[in-house]
Design a protein around this motif. Structure first.
Motif, PDB file in Angstrom:
ATOM      1  N   ASN A  37      43.407  38.246  34.088  1.00  0.00           N
ATOM      2  CA  ASN A  37      43.736  38.640  32.719  1.00  0.00           C
ATOM      3  C   ASN A  37      45.225  38.489  32.418  1.00  0.00           C
ATOM      4  O   ASN A  37      45.626  38.395  31.261  1.00  0.00           O
ATOM      5  N   MET A  38      46.042  38.445  33.492  1.00  0.00           N
ATOM      6  CA  MET A  38      47.495  38.376  33.308  1.00  0.00           C
ATOM      7  C   MET A  38      48.062  36.982  33.553  1.00  0.00           C
ATOM      8  O   MET A  38      49.207  36.708  33.178  1.00  0.00           O
ATOM      9  N   THR A  39      47.285  36.091  34.200  1.00  0.00           N
ATOM     10  CA  THR A  39      47.841  34.800  34.574  1.00  0.00           C
ATOM     11  C   THR A  39      46.920  33.677  34.115  1.00  0.00           C
ATOM     12  O   THR A  39      45.953  33.900  33.372  1.00  0.00           O
ATOM     13  N   TYR A  40      47.196  32.450  34.560  1.00  0.00           N
ATOM     14  CA  TYR A  40      46.434  31.277  34.143  1.00  0.00           C
ATOM     15  C   TYR A  40      45.188  31.105  35.013  1.00  0.00           C
ATOM     16  O   TYR A  40      45.203  31.431  36.205  1.00  0.00           O
ATOM     17  N   PRO A  41      44.109  30.539  34.461  1.00  0.00           N
ATOM     18  CA  PRO A  41      42.901  30.339  35.273  1.00  0.00           C
ATOM     19  C   PRO A  41      43.095  29.354  36.420  1.00  0.00           C
ATOM     20  O   PRO A  41      42.513  29.531  37.495  1.00  0.00           O
ATOM     21  N   SER A  42      43.924  28.317  36.215  1.00  0.00           N
ATOM     22  CA  SER A  42      44.159  27.363  37.306  1.00  0.00           C
ATOM     23  C   SER A  42      44.943  28.021  38.436  1.00  0.00           C
ATOM     24  O   SER A  42      44.657  27.810  39.623  1.00  0.00           O
ATOM     25  N   SER A  43      45.946  28.837  38.082  1.00  0.00           N
ATOM     26  CA  SER A  43      46.712  29.559  39.104  1.00  0.00           C
ATOM     27  C   SER A  43      45.810  30.548  39.835  1.00  0.00           C
ATOM     28  O   SER A  43      45.916  30.714  41.059  1.00  0.00           O
ATOM     29  N   PHE A  44      44.936  31.205  39.095  1.00  0.00           N
ATOM     30  CA  PHE A  44      43.959  32.115  39.702  1.00  0.00           C
ATOM     31  C   PHE A  44      43.163  31.404  40.782  1.00  0.00           C
ATOM     32  O   PHE A  44      43.000  31.914  41.897  1.00  0.00           O
TER      33      PHE A  44
ATOM     34  N   SER B  39      54.187  40.045  33.681  1.00  0.00           N
ATOM     35  CA  SER B  39      52.734  40.049  33.684  1.00  0.00           C
ATOM     36  C   SER B  39      52.190  38.919  34.544  1.00  0.00           C
ATOM     37  O   SER B  39      51.265  39.113  35.335  1.00  0.00           O
ATOM     38  N   ILE B  40      52.769  37.735  34.404  1.00  0.00           N
ATOM     39  CA  ILE B  40      52.325  36.586  35.195  1.00  0.00           C
ATOM     40  C   ILE B  40      52.536  36.849  36.683  1.00  0.00           C
ATOM     41  O   ILE B  40      51.649  36.614  37.514  1.00  0.00           O
ATOM     42  N   LEU B  41      53.722  37.344  37.035  1.00  0.00           N
ATOM     43  CA  LEU B  41      54.019  37.630  38.443  1.00  0.00           C
ATOM     44  C   LEU B  41      53.085  38.699  39.002  1.00  0.00           C
ATOM     45  O   LEU B  41      52.584  38.581  40.128  1.00  0.00           O
ATOM     46  N   THR B  42      52.840  39.745  38.214  1.00  0.00           N
ATOM     47  CA  THR B  42      51.946  40.813  38.657  1.00  0.00           C
ATOM     48  C   THR B  42      50.538  40.280  38.865  1.00  0.00           C
ATOM     49  O   THR B  42      49.870  40.615  39.848  1.00  0.00           O
ATOM     50  N   GLY B  43      50.078  39.450  37.924  1.00  0.00           N
ATOM     51  CA  GLY B  43      48.747  38.873  38.064  1.00  0.00           C
ATOM     52  C   GLY B  43      48.624  38.008  39.304  1.00  0.00           C
ATOM     53  O   GLY B  43      47.623  38.091  40.038  1.00  0.00           O
ATOM     54  N   ASP B  44      49.640  37.179  39.562  1.00  0.00           N
ATOM     55  CA  ASP B  44      49.611  36.328  40.758  1.00  0.00           C
ATOM     56  C   ASP B  44      49.586  37.163  42.034  1.00  0.00           C
ATOM     57  O   ASP B  44      48.842  36.865  42.972  1.00  0.00           O
ATOM     58  N   LEU B  45      50.398  38.212  42.073  1.00  0.00           N
ATOM     59  CA  LEU B  45      50.448  39.066  43.265  1.00  0.00           C
ATOM     60  C   LEU B  45      49.133  39.818  43.474  1.00  0.00           C
ATOM     61  O   LEU B  45      48.681  39.987  44.612  1.00  0.00           O
ATOM     62  N   LEU B  46      48.518  40.258  42.387  1.00  0.00           N
ATOM     63  CA  LEU B  46      47.226  40.943  42.501  1.00  0.00           C
ATOM     64  C   LEU B  46      46.162  40.020  43.069  1.00  0.00           C
ATOM     65  O   LEU B  46      45.338  40.425  43.912  1.00  0.00           O
ATOM     66  N   ILE B  47      46.169  38.768  42.633  1.00  0.00           N
ATOM     67  CA  ILE B  47      45.193  37.796  43.134  1.00  0.00           C
ATOM     68  C   ILE B  47      45.398  37.562  44.626  1.00  0.00           C
ATOM     69  O   ILE B  47      44.439  37.496  45.408  1.00  0.00           O
TER      70      ILE B  47
ATOM     71  N   ILE C 274      33.318  55.415  36.808  1.00  0.00           N
ATOM     72  CA  ILE C 274      33.317  56.785  36.280  1.00  0.00           C
ATOM     73  C   ILE C 274      34.728  57.379  36.308  1.00  0.00           C
ATOM     74  O   ILE C 274      35.239  57.813  35.270  1.00  0.00           O
ATOM     75  N   PRO C 275      35.417  57.401  37.461  1.00  0.00           N
ATOM     76  CA  PRO C 275      36.800  57.919  37.426  1.00  0.00           C
ATOM     77  C   PRO C 275      37.767  57.000  36.696  1.00  0.00           C
ATOM     78  O   PRO C 275      38.759  57.467  36.122  1.00  0.00           O
ATOM     79  N   LEU C 276      37.490  55.666  36.696  1.00  0.00           N
ATOM     80  CA  LEU C 276      38.398  54.733  36.043  1.00  0.00           C
ATOM     81  C   LEU C 276      38.464  54.969  34.535  1.00  0.00           C
ATOM     82  O   LEU C 276      39.459  54.612  33.890  1.00  0.00           O
ATOM     83  N   ASN C 277      37.412  55.558  33.957  1.00  0.00           N
ATOM     84  CA  ASN C 277      37.405  55.859  32.528  1.00  0.00           C
ATOM     85  C   ASN C 277      38.329  57.024  32.168  1.00  0.00           C
ATOM     86  O   ASN C 277      38.528  57.301  30.975  1.00  0.00           O
ATOM     87  N   PHE C 278      38.868  57.701  33.195  1.00  0.00           N
ATOM     88  CA  PHE C 278      39.732  58.859  32.931  1.00  0.00           C
ATOM     89  C   PHE C 278      41.134  58.697  33.506  1.00  0.00           C
ATOM     90  O   PHE C 278      41.972  59.576  33.349  1.00  0.00           O
ATOM     91  N   ILE C 279      41.405  57.581  34.186  1.00  0.00           N
ATOM     92  CA  ILE C 279      42.720  57.345  34.778  1.00  0.00           C
ATOM     93  C   ILE C 279      43.547  56.492  33.823  1.00  0.00           C
ATOM     94  O   ILE C 279      43.199  55.348  33.526  1.00  0.00           O
ATOM     95  N   HIS C 280      44.638  57.040  33.321  1.00  0.00           N
ATOM     96  CA  HIS C 280      45.501  56.324  32.378  1.00  0.00           C
ATOM     97  C   HIS C 280      46.483  55.423  33.129  1.00  0.00           C
ATOM     98  O   HIS C 280      46.921  55.735  34.242  1.00  0.00           O
ATOM     99  N   ALA C 281      46.822  54.311  32.496  1.00  0.00           N
ATOM    100  CA  ALA C 281      47.763  53.356  33.080  1.00  0.00           C
ATOM    101  C   ALA C 281      48.501  52.648  31.963  1.00  0.00           C
ATOM    102  O   ALA C 281      48.001  52.547  30.830  1.00  0.00           O
ATOM    103  N   PRO C 282      49.700  52.145  32.238  1.00  0.00           N
ATOM    104  CA  PRO C 282      50.492  51.459  31.193  1.00  0.00           C
ATOM    105  C   PRO C 282      50.094  49.991  31.080  1.00  0.00           C
ATOM    106  O   PRO C 282      49.468  49.428  31.987  1.00  0.00           O
ATOM    107  N   PRO C 283      50.490  49.326  29.975  1.00  0.00           N
ATOM    108  CA  PRO C 283      50.343  47.872  29.879  1.00  0.00           C
ATOM    109  C   PRO C 283      51.231  47.211  30.938  1.00  0.00           C
ATOM    110  O   PRO C 283      52.242  47.809  31.343  1.00  0.00           O
ATOM    111  N   PRO C 284      50.924  46.016  31.426  1.00  0.00           N
ATOM    112  CA  PRO C 284      49.833  45.143  30.997  1.00  0.00           C
ATOM    113  C   PRO C 284      48.508  45.393  31.722  1.00  0.00           C
ATOM    114  O   PRO C 284      47.598  44.587  31.586  1.00  0.00           O
ATOM    115  N   PHE C 285      48.440  46.480  32.505  1.00  0.00           N
ATOM    116  CA  PHE C 285      47.211  46.732  33.254  1.00  0.00           C
ATOM    117  C   PHE C 285      46.059  47.125  32.344  1.00  0.00           C
ATOM    118  O   PHE C 285      44.897  46.877  32.664  1.00  0.00           O
TER     119      PHE C 285
END
Length: 380
Positions: free
Chosen positions: A115-122, A180-188, A233-244
């Motif tokens: 969601n944060m990076t390019y599909p080819s990079s993914f 956002s791009i860097l975070t997305g790449d690192l998450l992948i 179920i718990p994810l619906n109650f855990i708040h987080a900042p953008p871009p997540f």
């Protein structure tokens, strides 16, 4: 050995459905649809996308049961000969539980990154799984890596670095977008650690079970669907900042918001249906290719899928071309080929054998060296 008609169908099915799945996920991410509060937003619901993915895998189990009942009633042993149902039908399905849980976590994290990076990079960054699989296999499977495999790992690392660098260079937006791009790449890349655990567990406990492909995908879909539903179920109650997050509630997942967005957009609904059906066919084709042909063939087909996704992204201007990404992909592909001992190592061996055949006999070589040593370049 020439491929059979069934094997060719599997190869084409794997490339087409695998490419379609990644592109469907990214297409869903790009949709801007009103949600729970009526405000138009991007469809930022990676965990719901994982849920639909496992729902698609569960369909494989239903298809297997229908085919198994049909061929069993025929009474002509076709149930043991048909490629869709043949295999061991007596096994403990819970051996697939840990791989399914790993798949749940890895897929969810990768969808957040996509969601944060390019599909080819993914797709390219998923090549990092080789590095972590090699490290884990040394510790848990008592493997010793050859120099060829270490060279392959080194090239994969260099390729990953170039792909990441190309992502940074092609960004022309604000610093937030770059982060956002860097975070997305690192998450992948981080998700590939979990995928490597899944592969090692499957090799240690699942390999050799000869489980029918449809049944294996179906059971992993069942376990994955149950686990992701509990996790949300718990994810619906855990708040987080953008871009997540980018939903009406500001939480890691907002199930109601996702369902409302899907109901408000036909394009988004088509993307979700595409995710479910394409992942079912892709996983079935992938496991079947490994069983019917080889794991290395599956890796080659996955690389072809990367080219298709990259070409599509460039054609529809989802990203800009940069030569560093091409160099990085080439390094990734070369490293994976070296690691899996295909194409490049085989070409090197063929060149060596041809050079060996053209070398003069020892007596002639001695005569040449004695008479014209200064005219011959040194060789090692």
């Amino acid at each position: 050995m020439a491929w059979t008609h069934y094997q060719r169908i599997l190869a084409i099915l794997m490339v087409v459905t695998g490419s379609f799945n990644t592109l469907s996920v990214k297409y869903a991410d790009l949709q801007i649809v009103p949600g729970e509060n009526g405000e138009p937003r991007h469809f930022n619901h990676p965990f719901m996308q994982s849920c639909f993915m496992f729902l698609g895998e569960m369909m494989c189990f239903a298809v297997f049961k229908v085919l198994y009942c049909y061929y069993s009633r025929r009474g002509d042993n076709s149930v043991d000969n048909n490629p869709l149902t043949k295999g061991s039908h007596v096994f403990n399905p819970f051996i697939l539980l840990i791989p399914a849980l790993c798949d749940t976590m890895a897929t969810s994290i990768m969808y957040v990154g996509l969601n944060m990076t390019y599909p080819s990079s993914f797709q390219m960054l998923r090549g990092a799984v080789i590095i972590f699989t090699a490290i884990l296999s040394m510790g848990f499977l008592n493997r010793r890596l050859s120099s060829r495999e270490w060279i392959g790992i080194g090239m994969v690392i260099s390729g990953l670095a170039l792909v990441g660098l190309s992502d940074i260079i092609t960004i022309e937006d604000s610093d937030i977008s770059t982060n956002s791009i860097l975070t997305g790449d690192l998450l992948i890349i981080c998700a590939q650690v979990i995928t490597a655990v899944q592969m090692v567990v499957e090799e240690k406990f699942v390999a050799g079970q000869n489980i029918p492909a449809l049944q294996a995908v179906g059971w992993e879909g069942i376990f994955g669907f149950i686990s992701i539903c509990i996790l949300m179920i718990p994810l619906n109650f855990i708040h987080a900042p953008p871009p997540f997050v980018d939903n009406s509630r500001g939480t890691l997942e907002a199930t109601k918001d996702a369902l409302i967005q899907i109901g408000n957009s036909g394009h988004l609904l088509m993307a979700i249906v595409g995710i479910s059906f394409s992942i079912a066919f892709f996983n079935f084709a992938g496991i079947s290719v490994t069983k019917e042909i080889s794991a290395t063939t599956r890796m080659i087909l996955d690389s072809i899928r990367t080219v298709v996704i990259w070409a599509f992204s460039l054609a529809f201007r989802w990203q800009k071309f940069h030569y560093l990404q091409l160099i990085g992909f080439t390094a990734l592909l070369t490293g994976m080929s070296c690691y899996n001992n295909i194409i490049i190592p085989q070409l090197v061996r063929k060149c060596r054998s041809r050079l060996g055949r053209h070398r003069p006999p020892p007596t002639d070589r001695k005569h040449i060296i004695n008479t014209a040593a200064d005219d011959i370049p040194e060789t090692q």
